[in-house]
Design a protein around this motif. Structure first.
Motif, PDB file in Angstrom:
ATOM      1  N   ASP A 122      -3.134   4.372  -7.049  1.00 28.35           N
ATOM      2  CA  ASP A 122      -3.386   4.692  -8.422  1.00 28.35           C
ATOM      3  C   ASP A 122      -2.980   3.416  -9.169  1.00 28.35           C
ATOM      4  N   GLY A 140       0.508   3.226 -19.079  1.00 33.07           N
ATOM      5  CA  GLY A 140       1.618   2.541 -18.316  1.00 33.07           C
ATOM      6  C   GLY A 140       2.358   1.535 -19.482  1.00 33.07           C
ATOM      7  N   GLU A 199       9.672  -1.611 -18.944  1.00 32.25           N
ATOM      8  CA  GLU A 199       8.716  -0.776 -17.911  1.00 32.25           C
ATOM      9  C   GLU A 199       9.221   0.284 -17.431  1.00 32.25           C
ATOM     10  N   VAL A 253       6.301   1.347  -4.264  1.00 33.97           N
ATOM     11  CA  VAL A 253       5.443   0.365  -5.212  1.00 33.97           C
ATOM     12  C   VAL A 253       4.257   0.242  -4.791  1.00 33.97           C
ATOM     13  N   TYR A 270      -2.677   1.595 -14.092  1.00 29.92           N
ATOM     14  CA  TYR A 270      -1.445   1.529 -15.020  1.00 29.92           C
ATOM     15  C   TYR A 270      -0.065   1.394 -14.558  1.00 29.92           C
ATOM     16  N   LYS A 271      -0.061   0.743 -13.040  1.00 29.83           N
ATOM     17  CA  LYS A 271       1.122   0.632 -12.727  1.00 29.83           C
ATOM     18  C   LYS A 271       1.535  -0.886 -12.849  1.00 29.83           C
ATOM     19  N   ASP A 272       2.730  -1.044 -13.143  1.00 30.68           N
ATOM     20  CA  ASP A 272       3.242  -2.370 -13.217  1.00 30.68           C
ATOM     21  C   ASP A 272       3.464  -2.928 -11.525  1.00 30.68           C
ATOM     22  N   GLU A 292       1.842   3.090  -4.845  1.00 29.78           N
ATOM     23  CA  GLU A 292       1.123   3.310  -6.152  1.00 29.78           C
ATOM     24  C   GLU A 292       0.092   2.396  -6.397  1.00 29.78           C
ATOM     25  N   LEU A 293       0.419   1.237  -6.120  1.00 26.58           N
ATOM     26  CA  LEU A 293      -0.804   0.275  -6.279  1.00 26.58           C
ATOM     27  C   LEU A 293      -1.903   0.175  -5.367  1.00 26.58           C
ATOM     28  N   ARG A 304       1.259  -5.116 -17.013  1.00 24.12           N
ATOM     29  CA  ARG A 304       0.825  -5.574 -15.853  1.00 24.12           C
ATOM     30  C   ARG A 304      -0.628  -6.360 -15.963  1.00 24.12           C
TER      31      ARG A 304
END
Length: 541
Positions: A456, A291, A379, A449, A459-461, A452-453, A245
């Motif tokens: 946290d 990630g 991923e 998604v 490290y998330k795509d 998550e973004l 990412r």
């Protein structure tokens, strides 16, 4: 050939040409500067960790076979004259002898952490290896980022450094950490022979783009040289990831990795300082803590065991671009075919506007589904990762057929209840139920998604390739027809607000220069608009 046939064929042809042109352009090799290495010259030093896919330093009983290290060193001897290790456990105590066999020298790492007993084993073994192999071990690196991790005090570290220096004789001793932690602990310089700093532009608090990374490394190195006069400064880690990412302007990609390596090595040669590149081989185990990006810092690919680029040669960011075109053409055929099949029994036929909506869905889905397939192994980590990303891909593929069929049948986008409410589902046709199910799955996919973004993100795509086709396909029928009237309710309203918040927050939090975040934010906002249109029918009805 009738007009009703010519129009969809013409639109399908146009969409197919656009997809082919887009990926032919994106797939072109990216030019690199001239090689900073002369003919036959190798890199000064490269970080080496021996772990392959399925192996991890966290496996207590793991012992790396000598043959595996021997194979790795044989390959590394072709690209470098030195390897930097980080520990002496798990079979790495055999590394000096294997390095000698292949004509390599070492920066021998001794791992320090919170476990005092483990530290003692590392220290005793590391000292012994340095004493027994002075021809190979050119320096001992006592501890790696232990201050950054907060696992040892500077006082205890200083005492440990002094003890090692007293034991290894003429072999130089150093400590390695992020450059900011050296600035905060200048007193450690009296216990080392030279200062080893890590400069990773991608991970800086203020990330640096690939184009600026080389000059940034050079600038920080000069700053540290001025802060520690009389001490040699070794850049113990610098590099760039090839996948993962974005962080603000810092984009991981094969060409950016190659560009940064060219610039850093060229500047180091020009200025006359030493640099160690991180790292030799991709380390898949790092993906669990960092990630996708964590597992793709290597100069050599983990799965193919081949170099990712050749010095001075162009680099492809999308080596699978021809497959992306093939998948795109299949998507175009499937979307237009589904719309034609669903609309062939309509007395009025599929209208030009409806064919335009089908073309929109086919364009965005066809342009991104192939890239989503390529991103899947990069991923996805473990069963859960493969299941999650596989489901995202499956929803995208389903949307490319279901929503064009809905448009072709002359139907509107159905609300959640058509799929989730048993009574409404019982009196709905298959097209309506499928439409509602894709909407539910699309909202869950994007919403997961977004969650998550927001909470946290580090490290998330950004799985924008999988999500783009879904969002475009859900919007398409609303461009030509109102949503189905019955069943819209609170669920659509809440989901719309969630998407609105995510669409605004994520790009602002990531920085407006992060186009992956901006792309994802746009998808959230489009989906919020779609949901607003669906629940607006209930109010008007």
């Amino acid at each position: 050939m009738s007009r009703s046939v010519r129009l969809p064929l013409a639109l399908a042809f146009i969409v197919a040409i656009v997809i082919c042109g887009l990926w032919a352009w994106l797939g072109r090799p990216v030019a690199m500067p001239p090689s900073p290495l002369a003919a036959g010259e190798t890199l000064p030093c490269v970080s080496y960790a021996p772990f392959r896919d399925g192996q991890s330093p966290f496996e207590k009983e793991l012992m790396i076979p000598e043959a595996q290290i021997d194979e790795d060193f044989a390959q590394l001897a072709k690209i470098t004259s030195c390897v930097r290790t980080y520990a002496v456990e798990k079979g790495l105590d055999k590394a000096p002898a294997i390095a000698r066999k292949h004509g390599l020298t070492m920066l021998l790492g001794i791992w320090l952490g919170p476990d005092v007993d483990r530290n003692r084993v590392e220290l005793d073994t590391g000292v012994r290896l340095a004493q027994e192999n002075p021809d190979v071990v050119k320096a001992v690196v006592v501890g790696n980022e232990v201050l950054l991790r907060g696992e040892m005090s500077a006082t205890d570290l200083g005492s440990t450094l002094r003890w090692v220096k007293s034991q290894v004789g003429a072999v130089p001793v150093t400590y390695a950490d992020v450059w900011e932690f050296w600035e905060r602990n200048k007193g450690l310089t009296q216990n080392v022979d030279f200062v080893t700093i890590h400069i990773l532009p991608y991970w800086e608090d203020l990330p640096v783009s690939a184009a600026e990374a080389g000059p940034h490394v050079d600038e920080i190195r000069q700053k540290m040289a001025e802060a520690f006069p009389g001490k040699e400064i070794l850049i113990g880690e610098t590099g760039w990831p090839s996948a993962g990412r974005m962080r603000e302007e810092a984009l991981p990609s094969p060409s950016n990795q190659a560009r940064v390596m060219h610039d850093v090595v060229a500047l180091a040669k020009k200025r006359g300082y030493r640099v160690n590149v991180i790292e030799a081989f991709d380390q898949p185990w790092k993906r669990r803590s960092e990630g996708t990006v964590g597992g793709h810092w290597g100069l050599i690919d983990a799965s193919t065991r081949t170099p990712k680029f050749e010095w001075g040669r162009p680099v492809e960011d999308f080596p699978g671009w021809k497959m992306h075109i093939a998948v795109g053409l299949v998507v175009v055929a499937a979307a237009f075919g589904a719309a034609w099949r669903a609309g062939r029994d309509r007395a009025d036929g599929v209208t030009p506007a409806e064919w335009g909506a089908v073309a929109l869905a086919a364009l965005f889905g066809g342009a991104t589904l192939g890239a989503a397939i390529s991103a899947l192994p990069l991923e996805s980590l473990g069963f859960v990762g493969w299941l999650r990303n596989g489901l995202l891909l499956a929803v995208a593929a389903a949307a490319m057929v279901v929503m064009p069929a809905v448009i072709g049948a002359g139907r509107g986008l159905a609300p959640f209840a058509a799929a989730l409410d048993g009574r409404l589902r019982a009196r709905s046709d298959a097209s309506t139920i499928a439409s509602a199910l894709v909407l539910v799955l699309g909202v869950v996919a994007v919403g997961t998604v977004a969650f998550e973004l927001v909470f946290d993100p580090r490290y998330k795509d950004f799985p924008v390739f999988s999500l783009t086709g879904v969002v475009a396909a859900l919007l398409a029928p609303l461009l030509v027809r109102r949503a189905e009237r019955e069943g819209a309710g609170l669920g659509e309203t809440v989901a719309a607000w969630v998407m609105l918040v995510g669409g605004i927050y994520v790009p602002l939090n990531e920085g407006l220069s992060n186009w992956q975040a901006a792309w994802f934010g746009a998808l959230c906002l489009v989906l919020a608009f779609t949901l607003w249109r669906v629940q607006a029918v209930r109010r008007k009805g």
